[in-house]
Motif scaffolding. Structure first.
Motif, PDB file in Angstrom:
ATOM      1  N   ASN A 453       0.813  -1.218   0.000  1.00  0.00           N
ATOM      2  CA  ASN A 453       0.000   0.000   0.000  1.00  0.00           C
ATOM      3  C   ASN A 453       0.844   1.263   0.000  1.00  0.00           C
ATOM      4  O   ASN A 453       0.490   2.271  -0.630  1.00  0.00           O
ATOM      5  N   GLU A 454       2.006   1.257   0.721  1.00  0.00           N
ATOM      6  CA  GLU A 454       2.812   2.467   0.839  1.00  0.00           C
ATOM      7  C   GLU A 454       3.331   2.930  -0.504  1.00  0.00           C
ATOM      8  O   GLU A 454       3.253   4.111  -0.853  1.00  0.00           O
ATOM      9  N   ARG A 455       3.913   2.037  -1.263  1.00  0.00           N
ATOM     10  CA  ARG A 455       4.451   2.422  -2.571  1.00  0.00           C
ATOM     11  C   ARG A 455       3.329   2.875  -3.504  1.00  0.00           C
ATOM     12  O   ARG A 455       3.507   3.806  -4.303  1.00  0.00           O
ATOM     13  N   LEU A 456       2.143   2.209  -3.438  1.00  0.00           N
ATOM     14  CA  LEU A 456       1.031   2.618  -4.285  1.00  0.00           C
ATOM     15  C   LEU A 456       0.563   4.020  -3.923  1.00  0.00           C
ATOM     16  O   LEU A 456       0.240   4.826  -4.805  1.00  0.00           O
ATOM     17  N   ILE A 457       0.542   4.333  -2.613  1.00  0.00           N
ATOM     18  CA  ILE A 457       0.139   5.684  -2.186  1.00  0.00           C
ATOM     19  C   ILE A 457       1.088   6.717  -2.758  1.00  0.00           C
ATOM     20  O   ILE A 457       0.674   7.762  -3.299  1.00  0.00           O
ATOM     21  N   LEU A 458       2.424   6.445  -2.654  1.00  0.00           N
ATOM     22  CA  LEU A 458       3.424   7.393  -3.166  1.00  0.00           C
ATOM     23  C   LEU A 458       3.324   7.538  -4.681  1.00  0.00           C
ATOM     24  O   LEU A 458       3.459   8.641  -5.234  1.00  0.00           O
ATOM     25  N   ALA A 459       3.059   6.409  -5.374  1.00  0.00           N
ATOM     26  CA  ALA A 459       2.952   6.466  -6.832  1.00  0.00           C
ATOM     27  C   ALA A 459       1.734   7.289  -7.249  1.00  0.00           C
ATOM     28  O   ALA A 459       1.812   8.100  -8.192  1.00  0.00           O
ATOM     29  N   CYS A 460       0.610   7.109  -6.546  1.00  0.00           N
ATOM     30  CA  CYS A 460      -0.594   7.883  -6.873  1.00  0.00           C
ATOM     31  C   CYS A 460      -0.381   9.362  -6.550  1.00  0.00           C
ATOM     32  O   CYS A 460      -0.868  10.247  -7.278  1.00  0.00           O
ATOM     33  N   ARG A 461       0.366   9.620  -5.452  1.00  0.00           N
ATOM     34  CA  ARG A 461       0.635  10.999  -5.103  1.00  0.00           C
ATOM     35  C   ARG A 461       1.471  11.676  -6.190  1.00  0.00           C
ATOM     36  O   ARG A 461       1.218  12.819  -6.578  1.00  0.00           O
ATOM     37  N   ARG A 462       2.491  10.942  -6.697  1.00  0.00           N
ATOM     38  CA  ARG A 462       3.315  11.511  -7.758  1.00  0.00           C
ATOM     39  C   ARG A 462       2.497  11.658  -9.039  1.00  0.00           C
ATOM     40  O   ARG A 462       2.659  12.615  -9.796  1.00  0.00           O
ATOM     41  N   GLY A 463       1.598  10.692  -9.305  1.00  0.00           N
ATOM     42  CA  GLY A 463       0.748  10.793 -10.483  1.00  0.00           C
ATOM     43  C   GLY A 463      -0.175  11.995 -10.416  1.00  0.00           C
ATOM     44  O   GLY A 463      -0.438  12.654 -11.428  1.00  0.00           O
ATOM     45  N   LEU A 464      -0.670  12.317  -9.196  1.00  0.00           N
ATOM     46  CA  LEU A 464      -1.499  13.509  -9.036  1.00  0.00           C
ATOM     47  C   LEU A 464      -0.690  14.765  -9.338  1.00  0.00           C
ATOM     48  O   LEU A 464      -1.204  15.736  -9.912  1.00  0.00           O
ATOM     49  N   HIS A 465       0.599  14.734  -8.953  1.00  0.00           N
ATOM     50  CA  HIS A 465       1.469  15.874  -9.205  1.00  0.00           C
ATOM     51  C   HIS A 465       1.702  16.062 -10.708  1.00  0.00           C
ATOM     52  O   HIS A 465       1.741  17.197 -11.192  1.00  0.00           O
ATOM     53  N   TYR A 466       1.827  14.935 -11.419  1.00  0.00           N
ATOM     54  CA  TYR A 466       2.047  15.020 -12.864  1.00  0.00           C
ATOM     55  C   TYR A 466       0.766  15.437 -13.594  1.00  0.00           C
ATOM     56  O   TYR A 466       0.838  15.997 -14.707  1.00  0.00           O
ATOM     57  N   GLY A 467      -0.380  15.129 -12.998  1.00  0.00           N
ATOM     58  CA  GLY A 467      -1.656  15.434 -13.664  1.00  0.00           C
ATOM     59  C   GLY A 467      -1.981  14.494 -14.808  1.00  0.00           C
ATOM     60  O   GLY A 467      -2.735  14.849 -15.718  1.00  0.00           O
ATOM     61  N   ILE A 468      -1.389  13.288 -14.787  1.00  0.00           N
ATOM     62  CA  ILE A 468      -1.642  12.281 -15.830  1.00  0.00           C
ATOM     63  C   ILE A 468      -2.327  11.095 -15.154  1.00  0.00           C
ATOM     64  O   ILE A 468      -1.767  10.524 -14.204  1.00  0.00           O
ATOM     65  N   TYR A 469      -3.516  10.696 -15.668  1.00  0.00           N
ATOM     66  CA  TYR A 469      -4.329   9.716 -14.938  1.00  0.00           C
ATOM     67  C   TYR A 469      -4.622   8.503 -15.828  1.00  0.00           C
ATOM     68  O   TYR A 469      -5.554   8.513 -16.637  1.00  0.00           O
ATOM     69  N   ASN A 470      -3.772   7.482 -15.662  1.00  0.00           N
ATOM     70  CA  ASN A 470      -4.007   6.206 -16.330  1.00  0.00           C
ATOM     71  C   ASN A 470      -3.141   5.123 -15.687  1.00  0.00           C
ATOM     72  O   ASN A 470      -2.293   5.417 -14.835  1.00  0.00           O
TER      73      ASN A 470
END
Length: 509
Positions: A453-470
């Motif tokens: 879960n921790e790595r997935l949370i960080l990856a989603c957080r970085r994805g939110l920063h990039y603004g790319i959702y897929n």
């Protein structure tokens, strides 16, 4: 035979014919006849007296048959033609006798013509008399001649079939006009008959028409499955008549002939525009027929039915029969089978995938059968290319898929972290149809089992920063370990690195 022995004994003792006639209580001509046969036999009294009664009857009891005269022979030669012509519609004995008498003016009159014809008929083609038991059999058939209705708009004359049914014991009759002799109309008419008489007989005796019998046989005909199902519903039996044996159902054959007089004749002068109008007129004429006194009796068919037959009929079931049709199809890989007439798909248990099954469908339901076992039942839906699915029919993985919806994925993501839920929410927002996002969301959330879960949370957080959702964005972040990178607070203050491939600001002057 004792009288013959007495006559011969007295004659052997020398008694006169007049005396023998008085003592034996027989006419003189009778005494002379026996004495003539005795003299012609050539036997003595002792030899004749030694014969048993059967032998004595053969010698004296049977009168000698005289050969028919030319007048009788001429009439007997006409009888095969008479018998054949009587099978034609509208031909009767009176008409044939007139033709015979025209050819043979010295022939027999009508009463003798019919009397000797009946004897000839019984000799060349004997008929067994059948005593019909109350509530035993209902005989059904279609009349050979048709009635018609006239289209009010076009004036087209449409011929219709006439269904006739008659109870064996009471001879109560039912008649109905239907469009065709096909099984739908035939079974409907049979059902209307049962409701008209208010009960169910032990057996129904149809002809060998296709609506009732799919394969005729002298010993064991193959019944139409739908008609057999109808009989099972009403708790009766089908006893199909033998092919080309009209005497097996002579009662209904006779009823058809009577209907030509009692129903066809009264209706012939009236024009009917609908089947309902015609059947209403038939019903009125039918009631008159059933209430007429039977010939030579003081009661009618209706009275006889009420007295001896109504009480022994089996009660009608609560629900009426629902006509079902058949359709054969193969179960598709998705666990559904398509009902061709509606082009609608229905689920069946997944273990039957690839099997060929039979569908029985009515106006309200669809049943699936495999090897005579019902494996599924659905309410009939006529929406083309749609799906009717029972979750119990699906495999566990398929059941999971059927439960997919945005709320399920958002709830799953929220259980991990709010950033994960927000990332999944943004994926749904950017798809024109929510089902396009299901697999992407499933792939992203499954990373929690692979990387935690921790790595997935960080990856989603970085994805939110990039603004790319897929899905591929999260996959790349995790594969490149970009979720482990830490951002520098002074990264913007670092000088531009020197490199030969960097042109510099002077290049753009």
């Amino acid at each position: 035979m004792s009288k013959i022995r007495k006559i011969l004994r007295m004659y052997s003792h020398g008694r006169s014919i007049l005396s023998i006639s008085a003592q034996a209580d027989a006419s003189r001509n009778t005494v002379k006849k026996y004495l003539t046969s005795f003299k012609d036999s050539g036997f003595t009294f002792e030899e004749v007296n030694a014969l048993n009664d059967k032998e004595l009857e053969d010698l004296f009891g049977k009168s000698k048959e005289h050969p028919p005269n030319s007048r009788m022979q001429s009439m007997l030669r006409c009888y095969p033609h008479v018998d054949k012509q009587l099978k034609r519609v509208g031909v009767n004995r009176q008409m044939l006798w007139k033709e015979y008498y025209k050819e043979f003016p010295d022939g027999y009159l009508y009463s003798q013509f019919c009397f000797y014809f009946n004897q000839w008929k019984a000799r060349v083609n004997p008929v067994m008399h059948i005593d019909h038991k109350s509530g035993d059999k209902l005989y059904v058939d279609f009349a050979g001649k048709k009635l018609s209705i006239t289209d009010k708009d076009t004036g087209e004359i449409i011929e219709v079939e006439v269904f006739v049914a008659i109870l064996g014991a009471s001879q109560l009759t039912y008649v109905e006009a239907v469009l065709t002799q096909q099984k739908e109309d035939f079974i409907m008419a049979c059902e209307h008959t049962l409701h008209y008489i208010g009960g169910v007989p032990d057996a129904i005796v149809p002809d060998n028409l296709k609506a009732a019998v799919t394969k005729s046989s002298r010993y064991e005909p193959t019944l139409n499955e739908t008609f057999a199902d109808f009989a099972d519903h009403y708790g009766t039996t089908i006893l199909a008549a033998r092919a080309y044996r009209p005497r097996d159902k002579a009662l209904v054959e006779g009823a058809v002939k009577i209907m030509y007089t009692r129903i066809y004749a009264p209706l012939r002068k009236t024009v009917y525009h609908t089947l309902n109008e015609l059947n209403e007129a038939i019903r009125e004429a039918l009631e008159i027929h059933n209430n007429l006194l039977l010939q030579g009796r003081n009661y009618s068919r209706r009275q006889q039915f009420e007295e001896v037959e109504r009480g022994v009929l089996t009660p009608l079931p609560v629900l009426r029969y629902e006509l079902k049709k058949q359709f054969h199809a193969t179960i598709m890989k998705n666990g559904h089978v398509c009902l061709g007439p509606d082009k609608h798909n229905y689920s069946v248990p997944y273990r039957f995938i690839g099997k060929k099954i039979k569908l029985l469908y009515s106006s309200n339901s669809v049943e699936a059968f495999y090897h005579y076992e019902r494996i599924a039942i659905h309410k009939r839906t006529r929406s083309m290319h749609g799906y009717t699915t029972d979750k119990e029919h699906l495999a566990s993985t398929h059941q999971f898929v059927t439960d997919w919806n945005p709320e399920r994925f958002l709830g799953w993501a929220a259980a991990i972290h709010e950033d994960v839920r927000l990332y999944i929410h943004n994926i749904f927002d950017r798809k024109t149809h929510v089902e396009q996002a299901y697999k992407s969301c499933l792939g992203i959330l499954n990373f929690s089992r692979k990387v935690g879960n921790e790595r997935l949370i960080l990856a989603c957080r970085r994805g939110l920063h990039y603004g790319i959702y897929n899905y591929k964005t999260i996959q790349m972040i995790l594969e490149k370990n970009m979720d482990q990178y830490e951002e520098s607070l002074f990264a913007d203050e670092l000088p531009m690195p020197s490199h030969d491939n960097i042109r510099g600001e002077d290049y753009y002057q």
